[in-house]
Scaffold this motif. Structure first.
Motif, PDB file in Angstrom:
ATOM      1  N   ILE A  38       3.091  45.762 -19.373  1.00 10.97           N
ATOM      2  CA  ILE A  38       4.320  45.179 -19.915  1.00 10.97           C
ATOM      3  C   ILE A  38       4.762  44.126 -18.918  1.00 10.97           C
ATOM      4  O   ILE A  38       5.214  44.435 -17.818  1.00 10.97           O
ATOM      5  N   ALA A  39       4.594  42.864 -19.308  1.00  8.69           N
ATOM      6  CA  ALA A  39       4.595  41.756 -18.360  1.00  8.69           C
ATOM      7  C   ALA A  39       5.883  40.951 -18.308  1.00  8.69           C
ATOM      8  O   ALA A  39       5.994  40.040 -17.477  1.00  8.69           O
ATOM      9  N   GLY A  40       6.860  41.250 -19.166  1.00 12.03           N
ATOM     10  CA  GLY A  40       8.077  40.452 -19.129  1.00 12.03           C
ATOM     11  C   GLY A  40       7.774  38.970 -19.272  1.00 12.03           C
ATOM     12  O   GLY A  40       6.937  38.567 -20.090  1.00 12.03           O
ATOM     13  N   ASP A  41       8.418  38.144 -18.442  1.00  2.48           N
ATOM     14  CA  ASP A  41       8.237  36.693 -18.530  1.00  2.48           C
ATOM     15  C   ASP A  41       7.317  36.151 -17.438  1.00  2.48           C
ATOM     16  O   ASP A  41       7.472  35.012 -16.987  1.00  2.48           O
ATOM     17  N   VAL A  42       6.357  36.966 -17.005  1.00  2.00           N
ATOM     18  CA  VAL A  42       5.390  36.536 -15.996  1.00  2.00           C
ATOM     19  C   VAL A  42       4.183  35.861 -16.643  1.00  2.00           C
ATOM     20  O   VAL A  42       3.791  34.755 -16.293  1.00  2.00           O
ATOM     21  N   LEU A  43       3.590  36.555 -17.617  1.00  2.00           N
ATOM     22  CA  LEU A  43       2.335  36.117 -18.221  1.00  2.00           C
ATOM     23  C   LEU A  43       2.457  36.175 -19.734  1.00  2.00           C
ATOM     24  O   LEU A  43       2.870  37.190 -20.297  1.00  2.00           O
ATOM     25  N   PHE A  44       2.091  35.065 -20.380  1.00  2.32           N
ATOM     26  CA  PHE A  44       2.126  34.961 -21.838  1.00  2.32           C
ATOM     27  C   PHE A  44       0.744  34.571 -22.353  1.00  2.32           C
ATOM     28  O   PHE A  44      -0.157  34.249 -21.574  1.00  2.32           O
ATOM     29  N   TYR A  45       0.606  34.544 -23.674  1.00  2.01           N
ATOM     30  CA  TYR A  45      -0.629  34.073 -24.290  1.00  2.01           C
ATOM     31  C   TYR A  45      -0.870  32.609 -23.893  1.00  2.01           C
ATOM     32  O   TYR A  45      -0.141  31.709 -24.284  1.00  2.01           O
ATOM     33  N   GLU A  46      -1.860  32.409 -23.034  1.00  3.67           N
ATOM     34  CA  GLU A  46      -2.314  31.085 -22.583  1.00  3.67           C
ATOM     35  C   GLU A  46      -1.239  30.262 -21.882  1.00  3.67           C
ATOM     36  O   GLU A  46      -1.306  29.025 -21.857  1.00  3.67           O
ATOM     37  N   THR A  47      -0.255  30.929 -21.301  1.00  6.44           N
ATOM     38  CA  THR A  47       0.707  30.221 -20.460  1.00  6.44           C
ATOM     39  C   THR A  47       1.335  31.225 -19.487  1.00  6.44           C
ATOM     40  O   THR A  47       0.951  32.389 -19.459  1.00  6.44           O
ATOM     41  N   ILE A  48       2.277  30.749 -18.687  1.00  9.21           N
ATOM     42  CA  ILE A  48       2.951  31.595 -17.705  1.00  9.21           C
ATOM     43  C   ILE A  48       4.451  31.367 -17.799  1.00  9.21           C
ATOM     44  O   ILE A  48       4.924  30.478 -18.506  1.00  9.21           O
ATOM     45  N   GLY A  49       5.211  32.172 -17.052  1.00 11.33           N
ATOM     46  CA  GLY A  49       6.655  32.052 -17.067  1.00 11.33           C
ATOM     47  C   GLY A  49       7.148  30.761 -16.428  1.00 11.33           C
ATOM     48  O   GLY A  49       6.514  30.221 -15.519  1.00 11.33           O
ATOM     49  N   THR A 100      -4.658  39.711 -23.733  1.00 15.97           N
ATOM     50  CA  THR A 100      -5.354  40.620 -22.822  1.00 15.97           C
ATOM     51  C   THR A 100      -5.589  39.906 -21.497  1.00 15.97           C
ATOM     52  O   THR A 100      -5.588  38.669 -21.425  1.00 15.97           O
ATOM     53  N   ILE A 101      -5.820  40.704 -20.459  1.00 16.70           N
ATOM     54  CA  ILE A 101      -6.111  40.116 -19.154  1.00 16.70           C
ATOM     55  C   ILE A 101      -7.370  39.248 -19.229  1.00 16.70           C
ATOM     56  O   ILE A 101      -7.413  38.131 -18.692  1.00 16.70           O
ATOM     57  N   GLY A 102      -8.404  39.728 -19.906  1.00 13.80           N
ATOM     58  CA  GLY A 102      -9.639  38.963 -20.018  1.00 13.80           C
ATOM     59  C   GLY A 102      -9.436  37.624 -20.700  1.00 13.80           C
ATOM     60  O   GLY A 102      -9.992  36.600 -20.265  1.00 13.80           O
ATOM     61  N   HIS A 103      -8.647  37.607 -21.764  1.00  9.02           N
ATOM     62  CA  HIS A 103      -8.394  36.346 -22.465  1.00  9.02           C
ATOM     63  C   HIS A 103      -7.702  35.348 -21.550  1.00  9.02           C
ATOM     64  O   HIS A 103      -8.050  34.162 -21.531  1.00  9.02           O
ATOM     65  N   GLU A 104      -6.729  35.834 -20.790  1.00  6.06           N
ATOM     66  CA  GLU A 104      -5.999  34.916 -19.910  1.00  6.06           C
ATOM     67  C   GLU A 104      -6.874  34.423 -18.756  1.00  6.06           C
ATOM     68  O   GLU A 104      -6.764  33.264 -18.340  1.00  6.06           O
ATOM     69  N   LYS A 105      -7.752  35.269 -18.244  1.00  4.56           N
ATOM     70  CA  LYS A 105      -8.662  34.825 -17.174  1.00  4.56           C
ATOM     71  C   LYS A 105      -9.535  33.672 -17.652  1.00  4.56           C
ATOM     72  O   LYS A 105      -9.827  32.739 -16.894  1.00  4.56           O
ATOM     73  N   ARG A 106      -9.927  33.712 -18.910  1.00  9.26           N
ATOM     74  CA  ARG A 106     -10.849  32.703 -19.432  1.00  9.26           C
ATOM     75  C   ARG A 106     -10.159  31.493 -20.049  1.00  9.26           C
ATOM     76  O   ARG A 106     -10.733  30.403 -20.076  1.00  9.26           O
ATOM     77  N   ASN A 107      -8.930  31.677 -20.551  1.00 13.96           N
ATOM     78  CA  ASN A 107      -8.334  30.631 -21.393  1.00 13.96           C
ATOM     79  C   ASN A 107      -6.983  30.099 -20.941  1.00 13.96           C
ATOM     80  O   ASN A 107      -6.506  29.124 -21.504  1.00 13.96           O
ATOM     81  N   ASN A 108      -6.368  30.724 -19.939  1.00 14.23           N
ATOM     82  CA  ASN A 108      -5.034  30.271 -19.532  1.00 14.23           C
ATOM     83  C   ASN A 108      -5.183  29.082 -18.594  1.00 14.23           C
ATOM     84  O   ASN A 108      -5.721  29.208 -17.489  1.00 14.23           O
TER      85      ASN A 108
END
Length: 212
Positions: free
Chosen positions: A150-161, A199-207
Motif C-alpha cells: 500500500i504505497a500512498g502517493d509514493v509510487l503510481f502506475y508508470e509515475t511517482i509522487g 506491480t513492482i515488476g511493471h514499474e521496474k520495466r516501464n516507469n
C-alpha cells in the motif's frame, strides 16, 4: 485464510482509501480516510465490517482529512504517518478550508510510525517503510504473505509522487523507491494513492522515472 481489500475513491481528488480486512477474523482497517466518511462507512458496513483501526501513509488533506470525522463515530486507534508529517496534520484546518473541503480539525495519531514497525490486520502483518520525498513523513505498508504494497502517493502506475509540495525532495523519493520498493518481489501488487493498481515488476520495466 484470505486478506481482502476494496479501493474506495474519495474527495474531489479521487484519493484511493483502502478498506483492508482478514476474511477469517473479520478484522478491518481503513487506510487514508481522506473524506466522504459516510460513503466510506457505508461501503464498510455493506461488507459486514466495521473499522478497528485507521492507518495513514501521510498527512495531505485528501489522505487524512476525514479522520477526525470518522473518530467522532468510531473510537479507534490511528497509526501513522511518521512524525515528520506532524506539520501537515497541524495545518489541516487551514488547508482543507483553502481547498474548499469540509474543514478538518487537526489531530495527532495514536501512534507515529517509523521504519521497521509492524502493523497487523487479523492474521496478516504489514511492515512499515519510511519513504520520504513526496512528504517528509510518508510511510508505506508491505505484507509479504499477501504480496501487497500500500504505497500512498509514493509510487503510481508508470509515475511517482509529486515532490513540489512543502518539504518534498525528488532525490530522496527516487532513492527510497529504488532501495526499498524495487527490491520487493516483482509480482507484488501495488495499491497507489490515486489511479489504478500496478506491480513492482511493471514499474521496474516501464516507469520512466525509475530507469537507469
Amino acid at each position: 485464510m484470505t486478506l481482502r481489500y476494496e479501493i474506495i475513491a474519495v474527495t474531489p481528488f479521487r484519493q484511493n482509501c483502502t478498506l483492508l480486512w482478514d476474511d477469517e477474523t473479520g478484522d478491518a482497517v481503513l487506510i487514508d480516510v481522506g473524506g466522504d466518511v459516510p460513503f466510506v462507512l457505508a461501503e464498510t458496513a455493506k461488507r459486514g465490517l466495521k473499522p478497528a483501526a485507521v492507518w495513514l501513509t501521510h498527512g495531505h488533506l485528501d489522505h487524512a482529512g476525514g479522520v477526525a470525522e470518522l473518530l467522532s463515530q468510531y473510537d479507534v486507534p490511528v497509526s501513522g504517518p511518521h512524525q515528520d508529517d506532524a506539520f501537515l496534520l497541524e495545518q489541516l484546518p487551514q488547508i482543507t478550508a483553502q481547498y474548499g473541503f469540509p474543514v478538518s480539525p487537526s489531530f495527532e495519531p495514536s501512534r507515529w510510525l517509523q521504519e521497521g514497525d509492524t502493523l497487523k490486520v487479523g492474521n496478516y502483518a504489514f511492515e512499515v517503510m519510511h519513504i520520504p520525498g513526496h512528504t517528509p513523513g510518508h510511510v508505506v505498508f508491505y505484507c509479504k504473505d499477501a504480496e501487497l504494497l500500500i504505497a500512498g502517493d509514493v509510487l503510481f502506475y508508470e509515475t511517482i509522487g509529486r515532490t513540489d509540495f512543502p518539504r518534498g525532495n525528488h532525490a530522496d523519493l527516487i532513492r527510497n523507491i529504488t532501495s526499498k520498493l524495487l527490491v520487493l518481489p516483482e509480482h507484488t501488487m501495488v495499491l497507489a494513492g490515486h489511479g489504478r493498481t500496478t506491480t513492482i515488476g511493471h514499474e521496474k520495466r516501464n516507469n520512466p522515472f525509475l530507469q537507469g
